[in-house]
Design an enzyme around this catalytic site. Structure first.
Site, PDB file in Angstrom:
ATOM      1  N   HIS A 123      -3.353   7.403   1.949  1.00 29.08           N
ATOM      2  CA  HIS A 123      -3.741   6.061   1.499  1.00 29.08           C
ATOM      3  C   HIS A 123      -5.158   5.774   1.990  1.00 29.08           C
ATOM      4  O   HIS A 123      -5.519   6.117   3.119  1.00 29.08           O
ATOM      5  CB  HIS A 123      -2.758   5.029   2.059  1.00 29.08           C
ATOM      6  CG  HIS A 123      -3.202   3.622   1.861  1.00 29.08           C
ATOM      7  ND1 HIS A 123      -3.607   3.149   0.630  1.00 29.08           N
ATOM      8  CD2 HIS A 123      -3.328   2.585   2.733  1.00 29.08           C
ATOM      9  CE1 HIS A 123      -3.961   1.883   0.765  1.00 29.08           C
ATOM     10  NE2 HIS A 123      -3.804   1.514   2.017  1.00 29.08           N
ATOM     11  N   ASN A 126     -10.043  -0.245  -0.480  1.00 31.04           N
ATOM     12  CA  ASN A 126      -8.584  -0.137  -0.434  1.00 31.04           C
ATOM     13  C   ASN A 126      -8.001  -0.736  -1.718  1.00 31.04           C
ATOM     14  O   ASN A 126      -8.047  -1.947  -1.912  1.00 31.04           O
ATOM     15  CB  ASN A 126      -8.070  -0.883   0.803  1.00 31.04           C
ATOM     16  CG  ASN A 126      -6.569  -0.805   0.969  1.00 31.04           C
ATOM     17  OD1 ASN A 126      -5.849  -0.378   0.075  1.00 31.04           O
ATOM     18  ND2 ASN A 126      -6.084  -1.221   2.134  1.00 31.04           N
ATOM     19  N   CYS A 172       0.817  -1.224   0.000  1.00 34.21           N
ATOM     20  CA  CYS A 172       0.000   0.000   0.000  1.00 34.21           C
ATOM     21  C   CYS A 172       0.850   1.274   0.000  1.00 34.21           C
ATOM     22  O   CYS A 172       0.333   2.353  -0.297  1.00 34.21           O
ATOM     23  CB  CYS A 172      -0.959   0.006   1.185  1.00 34.21           C
ATOM     24  SG  CYS A 172      -2.141  -1.349   1.117  1.00 34.21           S
TER      25      CYS A 172
HETATM   26  O1  UT7 Z   1      -3.654  -0.676   3.673  1.00 41.11           O
HETATM   27  C1  UT7 Z   1      -3.212  -1.043   4.918  1.00 41.11           C
HETATM   28  C2  UT7 Z   1      -3.890  -2.284   5.238  1.00 41.11           C
HETATM   29  N1  UT7 Z   1      -5.141  -2.310   5.879  1.00 41.11           N
HETATM   30  C3  UT7 Z   1      -5.602  -1.501   6.858  1.00 41.11           C
HETATM   31  O2  UT7 Z   1      -5.127  -0.449   7.129  1.00 41.11           O
HETATM   32  C4  UT7 Z   1      -6.766  -2.022   7.645  1.00 41.11           C
HETATM   33  C5  UT7 Z   1      -6.552  -1.822   9.115  1.00 41.11           C
HETATM   34  N2  UT7 Z   1      -7.589  -2.421   9.942  1.00 41.11           N
HETATM   35  C6  UT7 Z   1      -8.874  -2.051   9.894  1.00 41.11           C
HETATM   36  O3  UT7 Z   1      -9.268  -1.233   9.114  1.00 41.11           O
HETATM   37  C7  UT7 Z   1      -9.828  -2.654  10.926  1.00 41.11           C
HETATM   38  O4  UT7 Z   1      -9.086  -3.331  11.910  1.00 41.11           O
HETATM   39  C8  UT7 Z   1     -10.849  -3.622  10.301  1.00 41.11           C
HETATM   40  C9  UT7 Z   1     -11.843  -2.841   9.462  1.00 41.11           C
HETATM   41  C10 UT7 Z   1     -10.163  -4.662   9.442  1.00 41.11           C
HETATM   42  C11 UT7 Z   1     -11.635  -4.344  11.404  1.00 41.11           C
HETATM   43  O5  UT7 Z   1     -12.246  -3.415  12.269  1.00 41.11           O
HETATM   44  P1  UT7 Z   1     -12.211  -3.628  13.850  1.00 41.11           P
HETATM   45  O6  UT7 Z   1     -12.996  -2.551  14.439  1.00 41.11           O
HETATM   46  O7  UT7 Z   1     -10.772  -3.761  14.234  1.00 41.11           O
HETATM   47  O8  UT7 Z   1     -13.015  -4.976  14.012  1.00 41.11           O
HETATM   48  P2  UT7 Z   1     -12.522  -6.364  14.613  1.00 41.11           P
HETATM   49  O9  UT7 Z   1     -11.540  -7.002  13.685  1.00 41.11           O
HETATM   50  O10 UT7 Z   1     -12.134  -6.183  16.035  1.00 41.11           O
HETATM   51  O11 UT7 Z   1     -13.852  -7.182  14.570  1.00 41.11           O
HETATM   52  C12 UT7 Z   1     -14.951  -6.868  15.419  1.00 41.11           C
HETATM   53  C13 UT7 Z   1     -16.016  -7.890  15.190  1.00 41.11           C
HETATM   54  C14 UT7 Z   1     -15.530  -9.328  15.323  1.00 41.11           C
HETATM   55  O12 UT7 Z   1     -16.564 -10.079  15.915  1.00 41.11           O
HETATM   56  P3  UT7 Z   1     -16.485 -10.486  17.472  1.00 41.11           P
HETATM   57  O13 UT7 Z   1     -15.220 -11.301  17.600  1.00 41.11           O
HETATM   58  O14 UT7 Z   1     -16.422  -9.176  18.199  1.00 41.11           O
HETATM   59  O15 UT7 Z   1     -17.723 -11.258  17.673  1.00 41.11           O
HETATM   60  C15 UT7 Z   1     -15.350  -9.764  13.891  1.00 41.11           C
HETATM   61  O16 UT7 Z   1     -15.506 -11.157  13.736  1.00 41.11           O
HETATM   62  O17 UT7 Z   1     -16.531  -7.777  13.853  1.00 41.11           O
HETATM   63  C16 UT7 Z   1     -16.470  -9.050  13.213  1.00 41.11           C
HETATM   64  N3  UT7 Z   1     -16.234  -8.824  11.797  1.00 41.11           N
HETATM   65  C17 UT7 Z   1     -17.225  -8.633  10.913  1.00 41.11           C
HETATM   66  N4  UT7 Z   1     -18.553  -8.585  11.070  1.00 41.11           N
HETATM   67  C18 UT7 Z   1     -19.297  -8.354   9.953  1.00 41.11           C
HETATM   68  C19 UT7 Z   1     -15.045  -8.768  11.142  1.00 41.11           C
HETATM   69  N5  UT7 Z   1     -15.262  -8.535   9.839  1.00 41.11           N
HETATM   70  C20 UT7 Z   1     -16.607  -8.444   9.665  1.00 41.11           C
HETATM   71  C21 UT7 Z   1     -17.435  -8.224   8.561  1.00 41.11           C
HETATM   72  N6  UT7 Z   1     -18.769  -8.171   8.759  1.00 41.11           N
HETATM   73  N7  UT7 Z   1     -16.944  -8.013   7.320  1.00 41.11           N
END
Ligand code: UT7
Length: 323
Positions: free
Chosen positions: A250, A280, A113
């Site tokens: 980005h 992204n 990225c």
């Molecule tokens: O380009 C550089 C690379 N990428 C990035 O910069 C991305 C960086 N990270 C992020 O943007 C965020 O961490 C994410 C968007 C990937 C995730 O957001 P988060 O607020 O950190 O969520 P999380 O991973 O803690 O997940 C929270 C909950 C989980 O459920 P439980 O364990 O709390 O029951 C996940 O299983 O949300 C669940 N979850 C989803 N639910 C519905 C994860 N993905 C999804 C989804 N739809 N697509």
């Protein structure tokens, strides 16, 4: 003082659009979750048989045309991509051939990225040392090919696309009144290697692999490193944050962009955001956002634009440019 000035720009987005609702019909996710956690509404996805080189060539051809030049005026192609057509040769070589360019040199950059920021920095060095007079820097990705479409934690986040700029060497005064790239800063910290990676590749497995990510870890580093490198650029230029006209970060997550805004203490109106429509697009995200804001008249000639990125590696960095 020799400067690398952006004199042309182009972009390409594949026709097919996949909405959050389309995804929620296939996997356990929802439009509400994706919008709330990322700001993403949709992403473009390359057609079957459409290659990264096709996207890159379309964006590059537009960049050359917008500068009023032809391929014969270009000395080098620097292509940032993590989704090459083949393991080798460099996809840049294929783009060179597709453009009908029979001179100069072309190579790929694998900084994920941060690839476009690394690419601009390479072009700046090539131009400033006299190795090349005009350099195309392209960010192009077909992320859809390396996603695990059953992993809701990653597949909702990425899209396909390409953006390109053409840089030309010209003599400036050495002050921040010059047009062109004013500062370039790039960094890598390989201790973050496993937090975001594609779990395949020629020397480790027979497979291409899929994107795997520790989202929370990456999020934390993204905010910190993108904000830090933006502040480094501002300090190195001797300017104040208020003097920066546009921030083009980005585009990974709207929450990351909002958090950077808070750290820089700059109003969100000065940020260009395309994450809602493109998701992204890795190396393509900054040139796609830049060309969108130039195209709709927000970014104008003479404006100071601060671009910063963070990606797998970890890699990160910033470029401050006057258009
Ligand atoms: O380009 C550089 C690379 N990428 C990035 O910069 C991305 C960086 N990270 C992020 O943007 C965020 O961490 C994410 C968007 C990937 C995730 O957001 P988060 O607020 O950190 O969520 P999380 O991973 O803690 O997940 C929270 C909950 C989980 O459920 P439980 O364990 O709390 O029951 C996940 O299983 O949300 C669940 N979850 C989803 N639910 C519905 C994860 N993905 C999804 C989804 N739809 N697509």
């Amino acid at each position: 003082m020799r400067r690398a000035r952006i004199i042309g720009w182009g972009r390409y987005l594949p026709e097919a659009v996949v909405s959050n609702d389309d995804l929620s019909a296939r996997i356990d996710t929802s439009d509400a979750w994706i919008r709330q956690r990322t700001g993403i509404r949709q992403r473009h996805v390359a057609a079957e048989g459409q290659l990264t080189s096709d996207l890159a060539t379309a964006a590059a051809a537009q960049a050359i045309e917008s500068a009023g030049l032809t391929v014969d005026d270009v000395d080098a192609i620097v292509l940032a991509t993590s989704t090459p057509d083949n393991t080798y040769p460099a996809t840049a070589a294929r783009v060179q051939a597709k453009l009908g360019m029979t001179r100069g040199f072309a190579f790929d950059i694998a900084a994920v990225c941060s690839g476009f920021i690394f690419g601009l920095t390479m072009a700046d060095s090539l131009i400033r040392t006299g190795q090349a007079g005009r350099v195309l820097v392209i960010g192009a990705e077909t992320n859809s090919r390396i996603l695990d479409w059953t992993d809701r934690g990653t597949c909702v986040l990425f899209g396909d696309g390409a953006g390109a700029v053409l840089l030309q060497g010209e003599t400036g005064t050495g002050t921040t009144a010059d047009h062109g790239l004013l500062t370039c800063h790039i960094y890598t910290d390989g201790r973050g290697y496993d937090a975001l990676k594609v779990d395949g590749g020629p020397s480790s497995s027979p497979l291409v692999g899929h994107v795997r990510m520790d989202g929370k870890e990456v999020f934390k580093h993204a905010v910190q490193n993108m904000a830090d490198s933006a502040l480094t650029a501002i300090a190195a230029s001797g300017l104040t944050p208020e003097e920066i006209d546009w921030i083009v970060p980005h585009q990974a997550n709207q929450r990351i962009i909002d958090a950077i805004g808070k750290r820089l203490e700059l109003p969100m109106e000065r940020f260009v955001s395309t994450v809602a429509d493109h998701a992204n697009t890795s190396a393509a995200s900054i040139p796609l956002a830049l060309t969108e804001a130039i195209g709709d008249g927000r970014i104008r000639p003479g404006d100071l634009v601060l671009m910063q990125a963070m990606g797998a590696g970890f890699t990160w960095g910033s470029v401050l440019a006057r258009l």
